[in-house]
Design a protein around this motif. Structure first.
Motif, PDB file in Angstrom:
ATOM      1  N   GLN A 731       0.854  -0.872  -0.540  1.00 54.59           N
ATOM      2  CA  GLN A 731       0.046   0.046  -0.195  1.00 54.59           C
ATOM      3  C   GLN A 731       0.712   1.247  -0.075  1.00 54.59           C
ATOM      4  O   GLN A 731       2.176   0.797   0.288  1.00 54.59           O
ATOM      5  N   ALA A 732       0.442   1.981  -0.613  1.00 54.51           N
ATOM      6  CA  ALA A 732       0.985   3.700  -0.052  1.00 54.51           C
ATOM      7  C   ALA A 732       1.605   3.747   0.731  1.00 54.51           C
ATOM      8  O   ALA A 732       0.981   3.770   1.880  1.00 54.51           O
ATOM      9  N   PRO A 733       3.398   4.123   0.996  1.00 58.06           N
ATOM     10  CA  PRO A 733       3.820   4.413   2.082  1.00 58.06           C
ATOM     11  C   PRO A 733       3.223   5.781   2.782  1.00 58.06           C
ATOM     12  O   PRO A 733       3.013   6.872   2.272  1.00 58.06           O
ATOM     13  N   LYS A 734       3.199   6.321   3.674  1.00 59.03           N
ATOM     14  CA  LYS A 734       3.374   6.653   4.487  1.00 59.03           C
ATOM     15  C   LYS A 734       4.574   7.399   5.183  1.00 59.03           C
ATOM     16  O   LYS A 734       5.767   6.596   5.650  1.00 59.03           O
ATOM     17  N   ILE A 735       4.732   9.030   5.519  1.00 61.83           N
ATOM     18  CA  ILE A 735       5.967   9.084   6.349  1.00 61.83           C
ATOM     19  C   ILE A 735       6.123   9.974   7.787  1.00 61.83           C
ATOM     20  O   ILE A 735       4.813  10.412   7.588  1.00 61.83           O
ATOM     21  N   LEU A 736       6.507   9.062   8.604  1.00 59.80           N
ATOM     22  CA  LEU A 736       6.438   9.780   9.820  1.00 59.80           C
ATOM     23  C   LEU A 736       7.120  10.997  10.030  1.00 59.80           C
ATOM     24  O   LEU A 736       6.332  10.514  11.075  1.00 59.80           O
ATOM     25  N   SER A 737       7.929  10.891   9.713  1.00 60.53           N
ATOM     26  CA  SER A 737       8.902  12.300   9.733  1.00 60.53           C
ATOM     27  C   SER A 737      10.552  12.749   9.425  1.00 60.53           C
ATOM     28  O   SER A 737      10.506  12.019   8.177  1.00 60.53           O
ATOM     29  N   VAL A 738      10.069  13.689   9.032  1.00 63.33           N
ATOM     30  CA  VAL A 738      11.383  14.153   8.251  1.00 63.33           C
ATOM     31  C   VAL A 738      12.488  15.303   9.125  1.00 63.33           C
ATOM     32  O   VAL A 738      12.257  15.691  10.260  1.00 63.33           O
ATOM     33  N   GLY A 739      13.787  15.077   8.463  1.00 64.37           N
ATOM     34  CA  GLY A 739      14.613  15.973   9.301  1.00 64.37           C
ATOM     35  C   GLY A 739      15.591  16.613   7.910  1.00 64.37           C
ATOM     36  O   GLY A 739      14.812  17.217   7.016  1.00 64.37           O
ATOM     37  N   GLU A 740      17.112  17.294   8.355  1.00 65.11           N
ATOM     38  CA  GLU A 740      17.217  17.482   7.375  1.00 65.11           C
ATOM     39  C   GLU A 740      17.381  17.153   6.575  1.00 65.11           C
ATOM     40  O   GLU A 740      17.271  17.954   4.929  1.00 65.11           O
ATOM     41  N   ASP A 741      18.066  16.483   5.854  1.00 63.47           N
ATOM     42  CA  ASP A 741      18.150  14.853   4.871  1.00 63.47           C
ATOM     43  C   ASP A 741      17.567  13.569   4.692  1.00 63.47           C
ATOM     44  O   ASP A 741      18.362  12.926   4.192  1.00 63.47           O
ATOM     45  N   SER A 742      16.220  13.826   5.270  1.00 61.98           N
ATOM     46  CA  SER A 742      16.715  12.306   5.914  1.00 61.98           C
ATOM     47  C   SER A 742      14.669  12.726   6.248  1.00 61.98           C
ATOM     48  O   SER A 742      14.370  13.397   6.289  1.00 61.98           O
ATOM     49  N   CYS A 743      14.433  10.907   5.254  1.00 63.85           N
ATOM     50  CA  CYS A 743      13.368  11.310   6.246  1.00 63.85           C
ATOM     51  C   CYS A 743      12.514   9.504   6.716  1.00 63.85           C
ATOM     52  O   CYS A 743      13.699   8.253   6.042  1.00 63.85           O
ATOM     53  N   ILE A 744      11.708   8.798   7.365  1.00 68.63           N
ATOM     54  CA  ILE A 744      11.570   7.889   8.056  1.00 68.63           C
ATOM     55  C   ILE A 744      10.280   7.809   6.832  1.00 68.63           C
ATOM     56  O   ILE A 744       9.391   7.833   7.345  1.00 68.63           O
ATOM     57  N   VAL A 745      10.117   6.551   6.567  1.00 73.50           N
ATOM     58  CA  VAL A 745       9.140   6.129   6.363  1.00 73.50           C
ATOM     59  C   VAL A 745       8.563   4.303   6.110  1.00 73.50           C
ATOM     60  O   VAL A 745       9.622   4.421   6.453  1.00 73.50           O
ATOM     61  N   GLN A 746       6.592   4.013   6.282  1.00 70.86           N
ATOM     62  CA  GLN A 746       6.894   3.185   6.465  1.00 70.86           C
ATOM     63  C   GLN A 746       5.497   2.507   5.655  1.00 70.86           C
ATOM     64  O   GLN A 746       4.598   3.780   5.339  1.00 70.86           O
ATOM     65  N   TRP A 747       4.851   1.488   5.804  1.00 71.24           N
ATOM     66  CA  TRP A 747       4.167   1.232   4.270  1.00 71.24           C
ATOM     67  C   TRP A 747       3.436  -0.709   5.215  1.00 71.24           C
ATOM     68  O   TRP A 747       3.959  -1.554   5.949  1.00 71.24           O
ATOM     69  N   GLU A 748       2.832  -1.097   4.429  1.00 71.45           N
ATOM     70  CA  GLU A 748       1.865  -2.108   5.260  1.00 71.45           C
ATOM     71  C   GLU A 748       2.350  -2.957   4.121  1.00 71.45           C
ATOM     72  O   GLU A 748       2.367  -3.210   2.839  1.00 71.45           O
ATOM     73  N   PRO A 749       2.685  -4.657   4.264  1.00 75.95           N
ATOM     74  CA  PRO A 749       3.071  -5.048   3.672  1.00 75.95           C
ATOM     75  C   PRO A 749       1.535  -5.598   2.717  1.00 75.95           C
ATOM     76  O   PRO A 749       0.709  -5.234   2.965  1.00 75.95           O
ATOM     77  N   PRO A 750       1.708  -6.157   1.136  1.00 76.65           N
ATOM     78  CA  PRO A 750       0.968  -6.425   0.528  1.00 76.65           C
ATOM     79  C   PRO A 750      -0.119  -7.297   0.928  1.00 76.65           C
ATOM     80  O   PRO A 750       0.530  -8.530   1.881  1.00 76.65           O
ATOM     81  N   LEU A 751      -1.206  -7.524   0.633  1.00 77.41           N
ATOM     82  CA  LEU A 751      -1.948  -8.067   0.871  1.00 77.41           C
ATOM     83  C   LEU A 751      -2.219  -9.676   0.727  1.00 77.41           C
ATOM     84  O   LEU A 751      -2.600 -10.991   1.649  1.00 77.41           O
TER      85      LEU A 751
END
Length: 1238
Positions: A731-751
């Motif tokens: 599924q479409a990933p979600k951005i949990l947090s952002v930093g100066e030159d980074s981000c943390i992305v999370q997603w759900e496994p496929p069905l």
């Protein structure tokens, strides 16, 4: 980088009518290539609407029953190539409906909307391409003055307040060498490119078939102030064209029966009905609305005008008469209204406050005068502009006066003034030198190792200089020609030959007007399979050879049999020669039968084939033999399940025995599988029954049963088949947090995992306005949370994810919501207390060391009492300054203070004072900091200005007093200005009476500090006195005089003696800067008569008047016998005598110092210098000088050890004389010691 397309023939954009059918065709280079069709980036599958066919390398997409909704952007994808095309749908011609019988002619009465505006929510100032004119309507007048680049010019339009309107300009690019650039202006100079936002949008499209650029300017929710003249300019290299058009904005029509109270609207933005000030503009604009019976019925009543001219005592009466319910709010708005400026009598229209023109262009300044016969003057920076050459052109047309400036340069950036009599109007002209901007940004690229890389950008000017950087280091042409820089007009290209892993990183191109960054990733080449291994069927004692060929000869691999690694032995040989890998099995035996797999090292795929053992047996069996199925994978356990990859071919060759030959029946559930040419089919041969699935699909999974029968009996076997596939996309990933030159992305496994466990995920990112996705990990990442790094702060990005199992990689997930990496700034630095009083404190700090890409919005200052956690803002909102004075504090409170910097990401870490501060003014002892130049006597000439500034310190503010020679300073003598930190003594024009000692006293209560300044005002000296001729002999004359009475308030430094022949009266200098009061004038000419004069000299200069001898001297000619009287020879010798002694001195170490004295004596005495009675004549540290009796001892950079008693001794034949002084050498005081002493 140049990529080879996977298509030999690409589909093209087509146009079709509603209800028809359209076919798009494509051909691939390889026949086995998989092709995927998309509509608006979504996959298309075969259905009633779409028909997808594939025959070899030919593929087609058929769209049936076309409607207006099918007008979209379509794409076909094969491998890494993607081709986009469009379907344009033309509506069916509308048949005019007949008018009902009861209403004849009603259809003809329908109003026809004007061509440039309509009454809908959005109007268009350009014709709509899908619209068809009515049959009875006249065709639109398309005759335009197309003398330039425009094929369609924007037309004038009208719009109602709150509605939208679009202006369209079209340019044909057939004859253009480069893409045209368009600018939209309002009025003459307002560039609308910087005004894009909520109410203004600029769009640009390009039709590749017609080669026409379409430029649109859309005005959203029009306002009354949007009305006026607009201009559209288009340019391409040396071609230029422009077009003017107007926009009229009409007020919305008020509904009938308007309630007067409804016309009062408030200016609140929070949505509440009872907040904000009342806005009466709607009421005043609609004076014709319904009014109560008791109101004045004058049709043109201006309530604002009545209130502005009425006395305050009449306000309530007027409010009642005209129905004003909120008189207080109306009076507030009346108070804010600006007064009209007084009209000029000479000018009817003045110059605008400022004008702007591009460098090299011309500009025309114009004013309108009241008298058309009046003459005007034009000034530039206060200097009148003269009529010369073609630079300036002056024009007079009726009441208009124009100044045209041609070929504007940076020197023309000035203030221009038009003058009529005593009236004038001024404007500022700004000459803008356009910076070189980047029109087309760099694109992120991912290439294979060894490939050629081209990073390309486009700038706004040809021949502009750019600078390339890699990871912050400037790139140059090195000896190995690793980097090449190519310049083609506005295009700049960085070329990297044979990219390596080390070439990966961030590349930046810079101009003086912007920069662009792109990331280059270098990946190892993908392994291609030139020849795969094939299934083998061999007899006993034969040789079996499995052979495959891959693209990289350096790749090694491992062979497996039924999942177990194959080791070389006497019968088994493994070889690797170049790109070819072989597995050879000699003298095949039954136990060699099985599935063989080759796995390349470092790659997530394998090559498989089956070895079938054909054993020839001669068995003597009875005629009647029951059937038997010889299969070792029967049953329904996991070990006996046959696994096949979706899309691959499954072929089961089942040996059977029986006599007579048995019949074979295959079933899946209740369904019997028959022989035929279908995708799932069976076939029987002697001793074998073969089950085949062509291109296995997910629905082919299940239990298959095989039954063999003959007259002697039957046998049954069950075979379990499992189809595995690539997983569904996550599924479409979600951005949990952002930093100066980074981000943390999370997603759900496929069905659905494809029937095989998920081994990891592949994450990709791209810039928001780019089309190139970059892979962030090459090995599958096992978690569902990923931290992406190495992003550019302030740039918008999107993320997407692929799921990976042992079969392969899924389709990508939908893209995430766009996000911008940005981090808060670092904390402010250098926070300290600048000043403090009983009720206020002043804090100062410096900007953070790291601000980042986001703009610094300001600083927030907070304080709290010691022992509490409640931080109170020092002011509402943020401050942009780096200092703040916080007032209205309670005396005696102990407070903590902190400052935080704010940007788009939020507040930074706070900068906190280390200790709490007590709000109480701290007494500071008064101290005067006397400047070094005032510690000596200050000498000024008569008439000069004296400006003495002496800083001091002390709290509270000290009392400052000046005195002169012990008496209070009179205001008539000097002016004094005192501040909290210094005092200034000012004398505009000095006189001799201003000389003396000035004392400054700084006092706080009973503590004071004083300083004195010696001021000496010097003037020219008076003439010498009593000049007389003492003696004349031969060609010599002896003169003698006395010192002047007035020495000009300073020492006489010498005299100038001059002579003149009485015949010519031309004066010649005999002695200059002569220090004695007697001299001898020699080398006079015989037979001439001379007179003499003497000037006095001091620090200021020569005396104004000389002293001249009363008598003249005649030099006797030769031949005249003159018998001089007999005189006794005079003895001029005398013992040495010091006429000016040495003076005790105190000096500072490190600065050169001198000791001076004067001596006389005949004959010239010998001078010797002593320090502490030791001869220092041969010391290199000292330098002795003697000039006309002035003796000087120079001490070079003295140290404290050079202090002592210095003595000067003069000796000749007549005697000797001694003079001495004391010298004190003070050490330098460091700044830190000064502060501690204070």
């Amino acid at each position: 980088m140049f990529l080879v397309s996977a298509f030999a023939k690409k589909p093209k954009t087509q146009e079709a009518k509603e209800g028809s059918c359209v076919v798009f065709e494509a051909e691939t280079e390889k026949s086995e290539a998989k092709v995927k069709w998309q509509c608006n980036s979504k996959d298309i599958a075969s259905s009633n609407k779409y028909a997808i066919t594939a025959a070899g390398n030919k593929h087609s997409l058929t769209i049936k029953d076309i409607t207006m909704e099918d007008a979209n952007v379509y794409a076909v994808i094969a491998g890494g190539s993607k081709v986009k095309f469009e379907l344009r749908v033309a509506s069916k011609p509308e048949v005019p409906a007949e008018a009902p019988a009861g209403e004849p002619g009603k259809a003809d009465q329908a109003p026809v909307p004007p061509p440039a505006a309509s009454t809908q929510g959005e109007t268009s100032a350009a014709p709509t391409p899908d619209a068809h004119p009515a049959e009875d309507a006249h065709p639109p007048d398309t005759r335009q003055d197309l003398t330039g680049l425009f094929t369609e010019k924007p037309q004038c339009g009208e719009v109602t307040v709150g509605e939208n309107i679009t202006f369209v300009a079209k340019v044909n690019a057939d004859s253009l060498l480069k893409k045209p650039s368009v600018k939209w202006f309002k009025g003459k100079w307002m560039d609308l490119a910087s005004k894009c936002g909520k109410h203004l949008q600029l769009k640009e499209t390009y039709d590749r078939n017609t080669k026409v650029y379409t430029f649109e300017m859309q005005i959203v929710a029009a306002k009354p102030n949007f009305a006026g003249g607009y201009r559209c300019e288009v340019s391409s290299k040396d071609k230029f064209d422009s077009c003017n058009f107007d926009l009229a904005v009409h007020e919305a029509r008020a509904p009938e029966g308007l309630d007067i109270r409804a016309a009062f609207r408030r200016t609140s933005t929070d949505g509440k009905d009872d907040s904000g000030e009342l806005d009466f503009s709607a009421l005043l604009k609609k004076r014709e609305s319904i009014k109560p019976a008791h109101m004045n019925t004058d049709p043109d009543v201006d309530v604002w005008d009545i209130l502005s001219h009425a006395p305050p005592s009449e306000f309530e009466k007027i409010a009642f008469q005209y129905g004003i319910t909120d008189l207080r709010g109306m009076l507030k708005r009346l108070k804010k209204m600006k007064k009209e400026e007084k009209k000029s009598e000479a000018f009817l229209k003045k110059l605008d406050p400022a004008y702007q023109v591009l460098k090299g262009h011309k500009i025309k300044l114009g004013v309108e005068v009241a008298n058309e016969d009046v003459e005007v003057k034009w000034l530039k920076n206060g200097q009148e502009i003269q009529k010369s050459g073609s630079k300036y052109i002056f024009e007079s047309v009726g009441n208009m006066r124009y100044l045209t400036i041609n070929h504007c340069s940076l020197a023309d950036d000035a203030a221009y003034t038009c003058v009529i009599g005593e009236e004038k109007c001024t404007t500022e002209l700004f000459v803008k030198e356009p910076p070189v901007t980047i029109v087309k940004n760099l694109e992120d690229q991912m290439v294979m190792k060894g490939e050629r890389v081209e990073l390309e950008c486009e700038v706004s000017e040809e021949g502009a200089n750019v600078k390339w950087e890699k990871d912050g280091v400037e790139l140059t042409r090195d000896e190995s020609l690793k980097y090449r820089f190519k310049k083609d007009g506005c295009k700049h290209v960085l070329i990297i030959n044979e990219a390596t892993k080390e070439d990966g990183g961030h590349y930046k191109v810079k101009t003086n007007g912007g920069e662009s960054v792109a990331e280059l990733l270098v990946q190892e080449k993908e392994l291609e399979i030139y020849q795969s291994i094939a299934d083998l069927t061999v007899k006993a004692k034969d040789q079996a050879v499995f052979k495959c060929e891959v693209s990289d000869e350096n790749v090694k691999g491992t062979w497996y049999k039924n999942g177990v690694e194959v080791k070389p032995n006497a019968r088994t040989n493994i070889s690797h020669i170049g790109r070819i890998h072989k597995l050879t099995i000699d003298e095949v035996k039954p136990e060699d039968e099985g599935d063989y797999t080759f796995v390349p090292d470092g790659y997530a795929f394998n090559l498989s084939a089956k070895l079938n053992f054909l054993e020839v047996k001669i068995d003597f069996v009875p005629r009647q033999d029951p059937p038997k199925i010889h299969l070792d994978c029967m049953g329904r356990t996991s070990d006996s399940t046959i696994i096949v990859v979706a899309g691959n071919k499954l072929r089961l060759d089942v040996p059977i025995t029986g006599d007579p030959s048995p019949t074979v029946i295959w079933t899946k559930g209740e369904k019997v599988i028959t022989e035929g040419d279908g995708r799932v089919h069976v076939e029987s041969t002697k001793g074998h029954c073969i089950f085949t699935i062509e291109g296995a699909e997910r629905q082919d999974e299940g239990i298959y049963s095989v039954v063999v029968r003959n007259p002697a009996g039957e046998d049954t076997a069950d075979i379990s088949v499992k189809v595995v596939d690539v997983p569904d996309p996550p599924q479409a990933p979600k951005i949990l947090s952002v930093g100066e030159d980074s981000c943390i992305v999370q997603w759900e496994p496929p069905l659905f995992n494809g029937g095989d466990p998920i081994i990891g995920y592949v994450v990709e990112r791209k810039k928001l306005r780019s089309y190139r996705w970059m892979r962030l990990n090459f090995d599958p990442y096992p978690e569902t949370t990923f931290e992406a790094r190495r992003m550019i702060e302030g740039m918008a990005y999107e993320m997407r994810v692929y799921a990976v199992n042992n079969i392969g990689m899924s389709h990508h997930s939908p893209a995430s919501q766009p996000f911008v990496p940005v981090a808060p700034t670092s904390e402010p630095i250098g926070l300290h207390v600048e000043d403090i009083s009983d009720t206020s404190i002043t804090l100062k700090w410096r900007a953070p060391e790291r601000i980042g890409a986001a703009k610094l919005e300001g600083y927030g200052v907070e304080y709290c009492k010691e022992g509490t956690d409640e931080w109170i803002p020092a002011n509402q909102g943020l401050t942009e300054r780096s200092s703040m004075t916080i007032k209205n504090l309670t005396t005696g409170d102990k407070l903590l203070f902190r400052v935080r910097a704010y940007n788009m990401a939020g507040p930074s870490s706070p900068a906190v004072l280390a200790q709490p501060v007590t709000i109480r003014e701290i007494m500071q002892r008064p101290k005067i900091w006397l400047p070094r130049n005032l510690r000596q006597t200050l000498i000024k000439k008569v008439g000069e200005t004296v400006n003495i500034m002496i800083p001091f310190q002390g709290k509270p503010r000290p009392k400052v007093t000046w005195s002169k020679d012990g008496e209070p300073l009179e205001p008539s003598i000097a002016s004094v200005r005192n501040s909290d930190f210094d005092s200034i003594l000012f004398i505009r024009k000095t006189e001799r009476k201003h000389s003396g000692q000035y004392d400054l006293t700084v006092q706080i209560e009973n503590v004071e500090d004083t300083a004195k300044v010696m001021l000496q005002i010097v003037d020219l000296p008076g003439p010498p006195e009593v000049l007389k001729i003492v003696d004349v002999w031969g060609f010599n004359v002896a003169l003698e005089w006395k010192q002047p009475k007035d020495n000009g308030n300073c020492e006489i430094s010498g005299y100038t003696v001059q002579k003149a022949d009485k015949k010519t009266m031309e004066w010649f200098t005999v002695h200059d800067h002569y220090r004695r009061t007697h001299c001898v004038a020699s080398d006079l000419i015989m037979g001439n008569e001379y007179i003499f004069r003497v000037f006095s000299i001091n620090l200021v200069g020569l005396s104004l008047e000389p002293l001249t001898t009363k008598d003249s001297v005649f030099i006797q000619k030769s031949g005249i016998n003159y018998k001089s009287p007999a005189y006794r020879e005079h003895d001029f010798s005398e013992a040495p005598k010091f006429t000016h002694p040495l003076v005790n001195r105190s000096i500072i170490a490190g600065y050169n110092a001198t000791l001076s004295c004067a001596v006389r004596g005949i004959p010239k005495p010998k001078v010797t210098w002593y320090k502490n009675k030791m001869d220092i004549s041969n010391e290199a540290k000292y330098r002795m000088l003697s000039k006309q009796g002035i003796l000087t001892l120079e001490i070079r950079k003295p140290c404290p050890f050079d202090g002592g008693v210095y003595m000067c001794k003069a000796v000749n034949d007549k005697g000797e004389d001694v003079v001495e002084c004391k010298l004190e050498v003070r050490p330098q005081i460091a700044k830190e010691e000064k502060k501690e002493a204070q």
